[in-house]
Every structure is written in C-alpha cells, then in structure tokens.
Design a protein around this motif. Structure first.
Motif, PDB file in Angstrom:
ATOM      1  N   TYR A 140       0.807  -1.076  -0.081  1.00  0.00           N
ATOM      2  CA  TYR A 140      -0.188   0.003   0.028  1.00  0.00           C
ATOM      3  C   TYR A 140       0.849   1.134   0.085  1.00  0.00           C
ATOM      4  O   TYR A 140       1.977   1.262   0.624  1.00  0.00           O
ATOM      5  N   ARG A 141       0.419   2.206  -0.752  1.00  0.00           N
ATOM      6  CA  ARG A 141       1.286   3.573  -0.722  1.00  0.00           C
ATOM      7  C   ARG A 141       1.605   3.979   0.773  1.00  0.00           C
ATOM      8  O   ARG A 141       0.888   4.081   1.654  1.00  0.00           O
ATOM      9  N   GLU A 143       3.113   2.385   3.279  1.00  0.00           N
ATOM     10  CA  GLU A 143       3.631   1.398   4.044  1.00  0.00           C
ATOM     11  C   GLU A 143       4.917   0.875   3.995  1.00  0.00           C
ATOM     12  O   GLU A 143       5.483   0.926   2.861  1.00  0.00           O
TER      13      GLU A 143
ATOM     14  N   MET B  71       3.407  12.369   2.588  1.00  0.00           N
ATOM     15  CA  MET B  71       4.613  11.473   2.814  1.00  0.00           C
ATOM     16  C   MET B  71       3.973   9.923   3.250  1.00  0.00           C
ATOM     17  O   MET B  71       4.806   9.004   3.464  1.00  0.00           O
ATOM     18  N   PRO B  73       0.513   8.103   2.706  1.00  0.00           N
ATOM     19  CA  PRO B  73      -0.729   8.101   2.672  1.00  0.00           C
ATOM     20  C   PRO B  73      -1.630   6.878   3.390  1.00  0.00           C
ATOM     21  O   PRO B  73      -2.586   6.743   3.542  1.00  0.00           O
ATOM     22  N   HIS B  74      -0.592   6.096   3.839  1.00  0.00           N
ATOM     23  CA  HIS B  74      -1.154   4.750   4.413  1.00  0.00           C
ATOM     24  C   HIS B  74      -1.608   5.400   5.953  1.00  0.00           C
ATOM     25  O   HIS B  74      -2.313   4.705   6.693  1.00  0.00           O
ATOM     26  N   MET B  76      -3.956   7.366   6.597  1.00  0.00           N
ATOM     27  CA  MET B  76      -5.500   7.595   6.368  1.00  0.00           C
ATOM     28  C   MET B  76      -6.255   6.321   7.017  1.00  0.00           C
ATOM     29  O   MET B  76      -6.949   6.438   7.459  1.00  0.00           O
ATOM     30  N   ARG B  77      -5.354   5.173   7.105  1.00  0.00           N
ATOM     31  CA  ARG B  77      -6.179   3.845   7.278  1.00  0.00           C
ATOM     32  C   ARG B  77      -5.699   3.289   8.707  1.00  0.00           C
ATOM     33  O   ARG B  77      -6.094   2.410   9.039  1.00  0.00           O
ATOM     34  N   LYS B 338      11.972   7.990   5.490  1.00  0.00           N
ATOM     35  CA  LYS B 338      11.780   8.739   4.419  1.00  0.00           C
ATOM     36  C   LYS B 338      12.082  10.225   4.856  1.00  0.00           C
ATOM     37  O   LYS B 338      11.856  10.494   6.089  1.00  0.00           O
TER      38      LYS B 338
END
Lengths: 252, 571
Positions: A140-141, A143, B71, B73-74, B76-77, B338
């Motif tokens: 997933y983007r 992770e 940086m 996007p994960h 969000m979940r 990152k």
C-alpha cells in the motif's frame, strides 16, 4: 464441501468492488444469504445476486469452501480480499487488488490479473495462469511492507514493480518482468524465469533470482562469487549498496 | 440571544481556585455570565467533571502537517486509537474523516472537540507559507486557532541584531506577525535553520550563524527583548538548539538562563521552552544516553521566569515535523526513513520524517520516561503545559492515554514492566511516586495556557470567559484516578458534552454541530517611522532574494473570515 458458482450476468461498464466476495464471507451460508451480500457498484451498494447468477452446491465451513467465478470479471476488483482459507477459481481476466491482504487459502486466476494482485498478502497462494499487471505482490502506498507471506505464481509476464517493498513470501514469474522488480525489497524471494530491467534497486534483504537477461543492471551491487540453486550456477551479487542493503541477487 | 444553564457540574477551574466543586454555570451569548433567566435551556451535568475547554498551545495542525500527509498515504487507514483515528464516513453533521498522525483538517477539529479541547495553537508558521496555514485553519471546524510565527533564522532579524537596530527589529517582527497573522514569536533552533542552508548546523548558543555574525544566544535575547518591547500576549516560544542530541540538556538550561533577568511587559513568563522532552537528554552518545530530566527540572524549579511543554512520547507510529532542518536530516539518516526537506527562503528550514517509538527500543523507552519525569519532577504545574508536540511525539488523540501516565503510578509501573532492562537504569521514573490529580491536570491542559498566552477569556470558567466547556463522563467524588485509569482514559477520550461558544458541539461523544472557529492574531503597533525605515531594507530583500513580491506575500484579510485581532501598543 460447499461450492458457490457466480456467473456475471452482464459485463459491467461501471466498476464493481467485490471485497466482500471471499470464502470467509460466503462459508456456511445458504444461497439467499450469499446473494444478499453487498458489493460496491460504482458509488452504490448492490446485492451479489443483482449482478451474478448464484448457484450453491453443498454446505461447509470456510476450509471446505470453493468459489468459482465465471463470466468476464475483468472490471471486478478486490475478489478474495483478506480471505483466510478455502479456494477461489476465476475463469476470466480479473481487475485490480485480487487476493490483496489474503492470509490463507488459494486463488486460481485462469486469465490475466490486473495490477496489485496479491498486494499486502500474508499467506496462502495465488496462481495466475496468464499475465500479471503492475505491483504484483506490492504494498500500500506509504507502508513499509508489501507482501509478507504466501506464494504468487504467474505463468505469463508481469509489468513493472513486481514485489515492491516485499518483506516475505515467494513470487515466481515464468515469463518476463517489467522495470524495477523487487524495488526496496526487505525479505522474501522472487524468481523471474524470463528477462527483466533494473532489478533489486534499494533492496535491503531477500533473494532475487533472474534466469533470463538483465537489461540496465544497476551499478550499486558487488559481485560475490557464485551460488548454485537447483543444480544451476548463478553469479551472485549483494546490495543494493546505495541503501546499505544486504540482499542477494542471483543472475544466470 | 441564547441562554444555557449547566446544572450540577463538578467544576475544576484552577484559574478561579475552584477544585472540583458542584455548581451551576450560566451562559449567555457564548459567554459565561452570573445568571440566566428562567427560560434558559438546561443541561444537567449530573455531578460530572466539568472543565474549561482544553487549550493545546503547541500542535502541528496546519501547514507542515500537509507534507506529512503527502509522505504517509497509509496514515489514513491507521486505526491505532479506536474512535479517534482511521476512516470514518461522513454523517449529516460531519464530513469524511481519515488518518491518525496526519488526519485531515475536519478530523482534527472533530477529534480535538471529542477530547474536550476547543482551542489549538499551530506551533510554527513560516511567513511565506502563512496563507496556506490560514486556509487550513479555516477548514478545521469548531476550534479556535492561533499560530506562532517563525523568526529564529530569519535574515532580516539576524541582520538587525548584528547591526544593533532594535527599533527596526521590533518594526520587522510586528510586520511579520501582521504579514502572517500570527500570535507570537516562535524560535526554532535559532540560527540553525540558516546554517542548514549551507548543509551545516549551529553547535550551541555561542556558535555564530554562517555569514551573519550573530550567535543563537544573541538571537534569543534580542527577540525576547523585542517581544517585551512589543508587549505581546505570549512570550518567545523557544525550540532550543541541539534538539535530539545526547547531552543537550546543558544547552537547554543555558538557553533558559539567558533570560533570567528579562523584564517582562506583562504578568507572564519571559520565555516558553517547548517540547523539552527532546531537549532533556544526558550522556555523550546514544550508547550512554540517559535522562537529563532531573537536571532540567531542578533548574526549572529554581527559576520563575519560564514555562515549558512536554513533547511527551507515545509508543507507536508518529510523524516528526519541524522547522529544524538539520535535525530531520539526522533523523532520516539514523532511522533510514523517508525524508522531506524544504528550504523556506530567507526565513528558516523545514523537514518531515516518520518515526515509530517502540517500547522495546532502549532510546525510545527512555524518551517516553523523560517527558513524564519533566511533568512530575517540576513542582509547580503552572509551569508545565501538557503536549505531545503532536504528531512529533505522537498524535494528540493519545492525550487521554498520556493523562493516565501522569495520574497513576500503577499505570506507569505496568508500562515500565514492559521496557528493556537497559532503559530502566537510564531513567528516574520508577522512583517517582507523584500522581497528578484532576486539578493539576486541568492546570496543565487549559488553565496555565490562559496565563502563558494572556488569553483571559480562555482556559477558565469565570464570568466573562468564553463558554468553551468540556463535561467528562467521570464523577470526581466517586473515582480514584490513581487506580481507575481505564475509566479516566475512557472519559477523557470522549466528552459527555463539549460546548464551544455556548453551543453544544459534542454530545455523548458524537459531533452535534460544527460551527466555524475563530483565528486569533496579534496586531502589534509600532511607530510608523520605524516601520517606514524597516520597509526600505525589506524592499531590498524582496527585490533581490524572495521568489515572490511583497504584495503576493502578505496574508490578506480574506484569508481570515473569522478573525480576532488583538492590538498591542509598543512600550
């Protein structure tokens, strides 16, 4: 043993997101309950039997469960997402995210799989008797880990970013792979029997075996003798040293 | 005209010396009043704990947090804190919510409100990025907002300090606050942001900034003097040099000592030192790293010119974001993580790096302890602001969890039992038995903020205050907060009522309505002649160096549809 056969009534123009179509969700349910399970059809939720003809044969737990999907489901996404056991057989091309996050069981795709097949997979097996898209077994983007366990076999070719951010498990591609397979790998193993381009960039851990031709081999690997696997001798490389990686790249 | 009467509230209001006393609160037109008419709407608090709405005086809620969103996007979940993280579908009253460390703007508003917070302060606004900050402020529902403007590595500031031009410096700071619609002076690693433009850092208070011939000590002192000259409501807000380095507690104490004799223009602290957990490290390397909290706390106990906040660490994923560019570079190398790096033209640096604090990691375990040690070893809670420097030490949705660490030695012992043996020898927490009560918690989470930001309508429930009120589902007379920490966490995670400006915005943990919040900013008046003289120099900066011109740089009134302008007169 319970076998559920879903036949798509009509090829859909609007995408279907069928993350609820999996063995865990179907097991031990009669036909009317399975038919009433909701899937996303565009921005609305509709029942499975609005879109598919449903035939149920027998009755059983998830371990004894098999779902057979017929008709052109090339625009049906997320089939088998998160399943833990049982079997799904898809006799068609299939859309993105098939088998993503699955933890067990087996999915056989008799056709091509679109991108992200088996992404974030943790266990079980996916066999694609056809070609794979982008990001087979990817993440997933954002992770840190993509695939963590299980096995994906693709009999045809795959596109770019095979096994991106993979942390475990096994991927076998019988054909060619596109650009940058095994990018940022952190464990697991990838076998590419055909050709590929720029493999294993930023690899930290894991093993990648390439039996075909490597185009644009990255300079950030050190050669470290040879290694024999199944009676075949490969040149052995370690890296990606740019990332301080200790991955193993075996090239014929 | 709207009236509201809250009956049977057990009020904890330290500003007014009320320690959990059952009383009624009268509200009229968004303010707390002596009494209301018999026609007022009534809420029966039924003996529940009632405090003023919380004030988070140092959080990253608008601006740099966006880089964190790009940086991760994960994020969000992520559902690390049930009910206060992850994806939530829109409802009739709320918009869609996502995220944990970097939630979307709506979620920031709703979730703070559910915790009983009604005012938040963005910790760092670069002037050049201020328009965007205010756009995000407007998108955060319910809460009142204010932001602190970065001045600590600003060319114009450093030149005026070097050239000994205090009047022009004051004129520039006043202009910078107006240009950014900021509330106060933020200083991040003074001089370090400029040095980072050359790939360097400053090593301490007396290390000159490349090409400017001023030292961090001079920057701190001059901006503090300017702060008082401008009579600003808040003091300077200092992120010390050498953040995140073993042994940095000495720099921190030395920075604090700089302003021991500063004469303040108002009845408040001379300086606020922020997220001190990251600046209270002893040892000489990560091998012999240990807590420097006792040394810092000893100094703070002996001094009466400063306040600080914790920057408490929460175990789990977090997102570091700061104007301290060199620190983020070091983080990214050390963590192999990152890294986002941004040059803020003539004003500062900036970076964002994700981090995970693990209780199994010796360094992280000691960091966790240092924040708590600071809170517990400093005797006077009026000097301590509770923060996690959200999301640097952890997301604000973990505040209730952190309260239990402060309030229950039993709870701390549970956590400490899971920490590595090596960490236990490097911390002092196991020997500390202090447990904060609700009154002290109210001081650290709302009352002291009222004083340090000179916000006399916030952080208390006296007549004249804004009717920003949190009613928690917890009865002070029948709970032992040192033992029943699960109940404490639950109550503080979701209010029975949050009232903002006299309106019920949260009821039984659900968002009831989402009014727009206001944005506080300070318009500091200086003699026009000084501003004119300063503008001559500033015009050169725009002409020669900035990528934008001045007319496109200022935050215009249109960016603040709900402004609260606080005017000060220079002394």
């Amino acid at each position: 043993m319970q076998t559920v056969t879903l036949s798509l009534k009509e090829k859909n123009a609007v995408p279907i997101e069928a993350d609820s179509v999996n063995t865990d969700n179907f097991a031990s349910k009669p036909k009317d309950e399975i038919g009433a399970i909701l899937v996303w059809y565009g921005n609305a939720q509709v029942a499975v039997d609005d879109l598919f003809d449903v035939v149920v044969d027998g009755f059983g737990s998830v371990d004894e469960m098999k779902i057979i999907i017929n008709g052109d489901v090339s625009r049906v996404k997320r089939i088998g997402q998160g399943m833990s056991a049982g079997e799904i057989e898809i006799n068609s091309n299939v859309d993105m995210h098939c088998g993503s996050n699955m933890t067990g069981g087996k999915i056989t795709i008799n056709g091509d799989a679109d991108s992200w097949v088996g992404c974030e997979m943790k266990g079980g097996e996916i066999v694609v008797n056809g070609n794979g898209g982008y990001y087979v077994g990817g993440g997933y983007r954002g992770e840190a880990c993509g695939m963590k366990g299980g096995k994906i076999t693709v009999t045809g070719n795959v596109r770019d970013y095979l096994g991106e951010h993979m942390c475990g498990g096994e991927i076998v591609v019988k054909g060619n792979a596109g650009l940058l397979p095994g990018i940022s790998n952190n464990g697991g193993s990838i076998i590419i029997e055909g050709n590929t381009t720029m493999p294993a960039s930023e690899m930290m851990k894991g093993t990648i075996i390439i039996k075909g031709t490597v185009l644009d081999f990255l300079p950030s690997f050190t050669e470290d003798g040879t290694e024999d696997v199944d009676g075949v001798t490969y040149r052995k490389f370690a890296g990606d040293i740019n990332a301080g990686g200790k991955g193993v790249l075996l090239i014929k | 005209m709207s009236e509201l009467l809250i009956k049977n509230a057990v009020v904890c209001d330290p500003i007014n010396n009320i320690n959990c006393v059952k009383m009624d609160i009268s509200i009229k037109d968004g303010k707390i009043v002596e009494s209301v008419s018999s026609g007022a709407k009534v809420i029966d608090a039924g003996g529940k704990l009632t405090m003023a709405g919380g004030v988070d005086g140092h959080t990253h809620c608008a601006g740099k947090i966006n880089v964190g969103r790009f940086m991760s996007p994960h994020d969000m979940r992520m559902t690390n804190v049930p009910g206060l993280s992850g994806k939530e579908a829109p409802t009739a009253t709320t918009r869609a919510q996502v995220g944990y460390n970097t939630p979307n703007a709506f979620a920031i508003g709703y979730r703070y409100a559910k915790l009983g917070y009604t005012t938040i302060g963005e910790a760092a606004i670069p002037i050049i990025g201020a328009r965007h900050t205010h756009e995000e402020f407007e998108a955060i529902p319910i809460l009142d907002k204010f932001g602190l403007t970065l001045f600590g590595s600003n060319w114009q500031v450093m030149e005026y300090i070097r050239d000994d031009e205090p009047e022009k410096l004051a004129a520039y700071v006043a202009w910078g606050l107006k240009a950014s619609r900021g509330y106060g002076i933020k200083i991040v690693n003074p001089g370090g942001g400029e040095a980072w433009g050359w790939g360097k850092n400053v090593s301490g208070l007396d290390d000159p900034v490349p090409n400017f011939d001023v030292t961090p000590a001079q920057i701190i002192t001059a901006l503090a003097e300017t702060n008082e000259k401008l009579n600003l409501p808040h003091s300077i807000h200092l992120h010390c040099n050498n953040l995140g380095k073993p042994g940095n507690y000495e720099t921190t104490i030395a920075s604090m000592k700089l302003l021991e004799n500063l004469k303040t223009s108002r009845d408040r602290q001379a300086m606020h030192v922020t997220h001190v957990q990251f600046n209270a490290y002893a040892g000489t390397s990560w091998r012999d790293f240990e807590s420097g909290a006792p040394q810092v706390a000893n100094y703070v106990n002996s001094a009466d010119h400063l306040t600080f906040d914790l920057g408490q660490v929460i175990f789990g994923p977090a997102m570091t974001m700061t104007a301290d560019g060199p620190v983020e570079y070091a983080n990214s190398r050390m963590l192999h993580a990152k890294w986002s790096n941004m040059d803020v033209e003539l004003e500062d640096a900036s970076g964002v790096v994700p981090i995970t604090y693990s209780p199994k990691m010796f360094v992280n375990a000691v960091q966790w302890a240092i924040g708590l040690e600071l809170a517990l070893l400093v005797d006077d809670p009026w000097k301590v602001m509770f923060t996690t420097d959200s999301p640097n030490g952890g997301s604000f949705v973990n505040y209730p969890e952190a309260y239990t660490y402060l309030m229950s030695a039993k709870r701390r012992t549970e956590v400490i039992e899971g920490l590595p043996e090596m960490a236990l020898g490097r911390m002092n927490l196991p020997g500390i038995d202090r447990e904060l009560d609700l009154y002290e918690l109210a001081i650290m989470t709302r009352a002291m903020q009222s004083k340090i930001y000179s916000m006399d309508t916030k952080g208390h429930l006296g007549v004249g205050a804004d009717a920003d009120i949190a009613i928690y589902d917890l009865k002070p007379d029948s709970i032992d907060t040192t033992v029943e920490y699960a109940a404490v966490k639950k109550a503080f995670s979701s209010t029975a009522y949050t009232i903002k400006g006299g309106e019920v915005v949260v009821k039984d943990g659900e968002i009831a309505m989402t009014p727009e919040g206001r944005t506080y900013w300070v318009n500091a008046k200086v003699p026009q002649a000084n501003t004119d003289a300063m503008q001559v120099d500033l015009a050169q900066k725009f002409k020669r160096y900035y990528t934008v011109n001045q007319a496109n740089y200022m935050v215009e009134d249109a960016y603040l549809p709900h402004p609260v302008e606080i005017t000060t007169e220079a002394l």
